[in-house]
Design a protein around this motif. Structure first.
Motif, PDB file in Angstrom:
ATOM      1  N   VAL A 191       3.688  26.546  17.000  1.00  0.00           N
ATOM      2  CA  VAL A 191       2.390  26.982  17.499  1.00  0.00           C
ATOM      3  C   VAL A 191       2.574  27.420  18.947  1.00  0.00           C
ATOM      4  O   VAL A 191       3.171  26.693  19.752  1.00  0.00           O
ATOM      5  CB  VAL A 191       1.341  25.857  17.415  1.00  0.00           C
TER       6      VAL A 191
ATOM      7  N   GLU B 213       0.835  30.093  22.306  1.00  0.00           N
ATOM      8  CA  GLU B 213      -0.255  30.930  22.801  1.00  0.00           C
ATOM      9  C   GLU B 213       0.227  31.701  24.033  1.00  0.00           C
ATOM     10  O   GLU B 213      -0.152  31.403  25.166  1.00  0.00           O
ATOM     11  CB  GLU B 213      -1.477  30.075  23.144  1.00  0.00           C
TER      12      GLU B 213
ATOM     13  N   ARG C  17      -2.078  34.355  19.687  1.00  0.00           N
ATOM     14  CA  ARG C  17      -1.948  33.028  19.073  1.00  0.00           C
ATOM     15  C   ARG C  17      -0.986  33.102  17.894  1.00  0.00           C
ATOM     16  O   ARG C  17      -1.180  33.894  16.983  1.00  0.00           O
ATOM     17  CB  ARG C  17      -3.310  32.506  18.658  1.00  0.00           C
TER      18      ARG C  17
ATOM     19  N   GLY D  50       1.003  30.811  14.870  1.00  0.00           N
ATOM     20  CA  GLY D  50       0.978  29.572  14.123  1.00  0.00           C
ATOM     21  C   GLY D  50      -0.440  29.047  13.927  1.00  0.00           C
ATOM     22  O   GLY D  50      -1.425  29.703  14.239  1.00  0.00           O
ATOM     23  N   ARG D  51      -0.548  27.817  13.444  1.00  0.00           N
ATOM     24  CA  ARG D  51      -1.851  27.216  13.173  1.00  0.00           C
ATOM     25  C   ARG D  51      -2.532  26.860  14.469  1.00  0.00           C
ATOM     26  O   ARG D  51      -1.938  26.259  15.367  1.00  0.00           O
ATOM     27  CB  ARG D  51      -1.684  25.965  12.301  1.00  0.00           C
ATOM     28  N   GLN D  52      -3.828  27.193  14.576  1.00  0.00           N
ATOM     29  CA  GLN D  52      -4.600  26.890  15.783  1.00  0.00           C
ATOM     30  C   GLN D  52      -5.785  25.994  15.435  1.00  0.00           C
ATOM     31  O   GLN D  52      -6.329  26.099  14.373  1.00  0.00           O
ATOM     32  CB  GLN D  52      -5.106  28.193  16.414  1.00  0.00           C
TER      33      GLN D  52
END
Length: 236
Positions: A172, A174, A232, A234-236
């Motif tokens: 993940v 950002e 962003r 991956g999973r957020q």
């Protein structure tokens, strides 16, 4: 007032020599394979102008060759052009610079008796500036993106994608990237300014470098625009 952050390693003031196999800008500063000394502009021969300055942001590749440069500020376009000419003939030692960190900011102080270079501080400070294009014939105003109306419109290019090597690993991230959209709509001097995996940073820089925007204008006057984008992964 229009402004933009640019990040550069801290250095000290140094005298620029005509030829130097390696020039250091203080502890932790830049190293050069070859540094070409800027020349005081002949434009001012026979005038009362005896000094000036140019602040330049530039990017470079894995060989140390300067790949792009923009003047953030200059007392006269001729000083920006003289700096561009010197950088074009200079080569950095890029061995200690990851691909996504190959951007620097330097201030050149011109005097008839010589040129002094001061590398700007790494602090995330903001300063107003005017950018001169490649020809340096005229000054082109720089705006923050939120000051531009109508807003920027992207014509070409796709969003960055998770690097193949990191897919399926639950990564993940950002990343935040800063760049300039010049008067022709091209992306200039991009840099990821947050700490992320190098592969992700490279993917972001590669993607935004391919973007093309509708040339920005204000009342039909060409401008350049400071842009900041967050992606962003991956999973957020």
């Amino acid at each position: 007032m229009p402004s933009l952050r640019f990040i550069a390693a801290f250095g000290c003031i140094l005298s620029v020599l005509p030829v130097a196999p390696c020039v250091r800008a203080g502890p932790g500063g830049l190293e050069w394979k070859h540094f070409e000394r800027p020349v005081f502009p002949l434009t001012f021969a026979g005038t009362t102008i005896t000094d000036g300055y140019a602040v330049v942001v530039f990017t470079f590749d894995e060989t140390g060759r300067i790949t792009d440069r923009i003047a953030l500020d200059a007392s006269h376009p001729a000083f920006a052009i003289a700096t561009f000419d010197a950088l074009r003939a200079s080569t950095l030692d890029a061995s200690n610079h990851p691909a996504h960190q190959r951007r620097e900011v330097m201030r050149f102080e011109f005097r008839r008796t010589g040129v002094v270079v001061n590398k700007t501080h790494r602090d995330a400070t903001k300063a107003a500036f005017t950018v001169y294009g490649d020809t340096g014939a005229t000054s082109i105003p720089m705006l923050e993106e939120h000051d531009l109306q109508p807003p920027l419109r992207r014509l070409e290019g796709s969003l960055p994608r998770m690097p193949e090597a990191l897919r399926g690993q639950g990564v993940v991230a950002e990343p935040v990237v800063e760049f300039v959209v010049d008067a022709e709509g091209r992306v200039r001097v991009p840099l990821v300014v947050t700490l992320v995996d190098e592969a992700i940073a490279e993917a972001v820089v590669e993607a935004v470098s391919s973007w093309r925007f509708e040339p920005p204008r204000v009342d039909s006057v060409p401008v350049q625009v400071a842009v900041r984008r967050t992606f962003r992964f991956g999973r957020q």
